[in-house]
Enzyme design. Structure first.
Site, PDB file in Angstrom:
ATOM      1  N   LYS A  15       0.942  -1.161  -0.042  1.00  0.00           N
ATOM      2  CA  LYS A  15      -0.040   0.013   0.127  1.00  0.00           C
ATOM      3  C   LYS A  15       0.835   1.162  -0.124  1.00  0.00           C
ATOM      4  O   LYS A  15       0.660   2.245  -0.741  1.00  0.00           O
ATOM      5  CB  LYS A  15      -0.972   0.086   1.330  1.00  0.00           C
TER       6      LYS A  15
ATOM      7  N   ARG B 223      -9.591   0.596   8.973  1.00  0.00           N
ATOM      8  CA  ARG B 223      -8.939  -0.703   9.422  1.00  0.00           C
ATOM      9  C   ARG B 223      -9.998  -1.520   9.979  1.00  0.00           C
ATOM     10  O   ARG B 223      -9.743  -2.552  10.266  1.00  0.00           O
ATOM     11  CB  ARG B 223      -7.904  -0.708  10.440  1.00  0.00           C
TER      12      ARG B 223
ATOM     13  N   ARG C 193      11.918  -6.104   5.078  1.00  0.00           N
ATOM     14  CA  ARG C 193      11.735  -4.708   4.924  1.00  0.00           C
ATOM     15  C   ARG C 193      12.638  -3.901   5.951  1.00  0.00           C
ATOM     16  O   ARG C 193      12.697  -4.309   7.200  1.00  0.00           O
ATOM     17  CB  ARG C 193      10.319  -4.438   4.968  1.00  0.00           C
TER      18      ARG C 193
ATOM     19  N   ARG D 218      11.346  -2.104  11.881  1.00  0.00           N
ATOM     20  CA  ARG D 218      10.470  -1.552  12.554  1.00  0.00           C
ATOM     21  C   ARG D 218      10.271  -2.632  13.761  1.00  0.00           C
ATOM     22  O   ARG D 218      10.299  -3.941  13.575  1.00  0.00           O
ATOM     23  CB  ARG D 218       9.229  -1.407  12.004  1.00  0.00           C
TER      24      ARG D 218
ATOM     25  N   ARG E 192       0.043  -9.148  13.559  1.00  0.00           N
ATOM     26  CA  ARG E 192      -0.490  -8.211  12.539  1.00  0.00           C
ATOM     27  C   ARG E 192      -1.568  -8.722  11.358  1.00  0.00           C
ATOM     28  O   ARG E 192      -2.416  -8.388  11.036  1.00  0.00           O
ATOM     29  CB  ARG E 192       0.381  -7.379  11.886  1.00  0.00           C
TER      30      ARG E 192
HETATM   31  P1  AMP Z   1       0.882   0.247   9.233  1.00  0.00           P
HETATM   32  O1  AMP Z   1       1.955   0.938   9.247  1.00  0.00           O
HETATM   33  O2  AMP Z   1      -0.288   0.774   8.615  1.00  0.00           O
HETATM   34  O3  AMP Z   1       1.031  -1.168   9.352  1.00  0.00           O
HETATM   35  O4  AMP Z   1       0.352   0.502  10.743  1.00  0.00           O
HETATM   36  C1  AMP Z   1       1.324  -0.005  11.787  1.00  0.00           C
HETATM   37  C2  AMP Z   1       0.525   0.022  13.172  1.00  0.00           C
HETATM   38  O5  AMP Z   1      -0.152   1.200  13.712  1.00  0.00           O
HETATM   39  C3  AMP Z   1      -0.556  -1.320  13.122  1.00  0.00           C
HETATM   40  O6  AMP Z   1      -0.220  -2.435  13.446  1.00  0.00           O
HETATM   41  C4  AMP Z   1      -1.451  -0.501  14.417  1.00  0.00           C
HETATM   42  O7  AMP Z   1      -1.026  -0.644  15.689  1.00  0.00           O
HETATM   43  C5  AMP Z   1      -1.183   0.966  14.071  1.00  0.00           C
HETATM   44  N1  AMP Z   1      -2.385   1.440  13.182  1.00  0.00           N
HETATM   45  C6  AMP Z   1      -2.135   2.185  11.765  1.00  0.00           C
HETATM   46  N2  AMP Z   1      -3.461   2.253  11.404  1.00  0.00           N
HETATM   47  C7  AMP Z   1      -4.335   2.159  11.985  1.00  0.00           C
HETATM   48  C8  AMP Z   1      -5.948   2.231  12.188  1.00  0.00           C
HETATM   49  N3  AMP Z   1      -6.402   2.669  11.143  1.00  0.00           N
HETATM   50  N4  AMP Z   1      -6.376   1.767  13.263  1.00  0.00           N
HETATM   51  C9  AMP Z   1      -5.713   1.198  14.244  1.00  0.00           C
HETATM   52  N5  AMP Z   1      -4.444   0.983  14.320  1.00  0.00           N
HETATM   53  C10 AMP Z   1      -3.645   1.551  13.114  1.00  0.00           C
END
Ligand code: AMP
Length: 222
Positions: free
Chosen positions: A13, A88, A127, A162, A173
């Site tokens: 994404k 999400r 990554r 990360r 996740r």
């Molecule tokens: P991402 O980089 O989008 O994979 O997000 C990393 C982490 O941030 C996720 O595993 C969640 O803990 C949190 N996070 C990001 N976006 C959301 C969302 N829309 N709702 C809830 N948690 C989020």
């Protein structure tokens, strides 16, 4: 363009969003990037979000909705936006619908990036991400290494793995994704707003989106 990008962590994404912003000045809005910036800066939001993120859990909806209600009203969204990592959950999708109605904004569609689990696992464990919150360039030790080991090509900051990209957190996740986020594909499909793309190459994804939006190869042909 005004798009939602759906797909598991590691589906591409962020990479696709960055490629699309270059086409028409739309901005990428990544809730993950916003939260990581808040954690790094030690803000109240960051303190509340940190433990959820490290565990691979979702941050509570009320925190995320507060961020997005503010973000969508910023002037740079006028040229369009790519929502990367939001919504999400179904309640987030419903709240987004309400926010956009209030602002008089109509989405083009939601894109569902469908990538096999083994490809995702390989991508996420290899990554690396620039630690500078203002940059956050993404690398991959196999397919896109930094020129100098551990140093971002773009801004010179350290490039890191990360906290939530250990095998254990990744597996959590992906489970969270399947349980809470995957149902959003059906949610948008039922509204006639979903573009499903089975693709592992970002170029293919971007070209499919461009053709659905009627954007041609040179910007003036369709
Ligand atoms: P991402 O980089 O989008 O994979 O997000 C990393 C982490 O941030 C996720 O595993 C969640 O803990 C949190 N996070 C990001 N976006 C959301 C969302 N829309 N709702 C809830 N948690 C989020």
């Amino acid at each position: 363009m005004r798009l939602i990008l759906l797909g598991a962590p590691g589906a591409g994404k962020g990479t696709v969003a960055k490629m699309l912003t270059a086409l028409d000045g739309s901005v990428q809005i990544s809730t993950g990037d916003i939260l990581r910036g808040a954690v790094k800066d030690g803000t109240e939001l960051g303190k509340k979000a940190d433990a959820y993120m490290k565990a691979g859990d979702l941050v509570p909806d009320d925190l995320i909705l507060g961020i997005m209600a503010e973000r969508l009203q910023q002037p740079d969204c006028a040229n369009g936006f790519l929502l990367d990592g939001f919504p999400r959950t179904i309640p987030q999708a419903e709240a987004l619908g309400g926010m956009l109605d209030k602002l008089g904004i109509k989405l083009d569609f939601a894109v569902n990036l469908d990538v096999p689990r083994e490809v995702i696992l390989d991508r996420l464990t290899t990554r690396r991400t620039c630690s500078n919150p203002a940059c956050q360039e993404i690398y991959n030790v196999k397919s896109k290494p930094t020129k100098k080991e551990g140093v971002c090509d773009k801004c010179g900051s350290p490039v890191i793995q990360r906290d939530d990209e250990t095998e254990e957190a990744i597996s959590k996740r992906l489970d969270t994704y399947n349980e809470k986020t995957a149902p959003l594909a059906d949610y948008y499909r039922k509204k006639g707003m979903l573009l499903d793309i089975n693709a592992t190459s970002s170029d293919t994804v971007v070209n499919t989106i461009k053709s659905k939006l009627g954007i041609g190869c040179c910007g003036s042909c369709a």
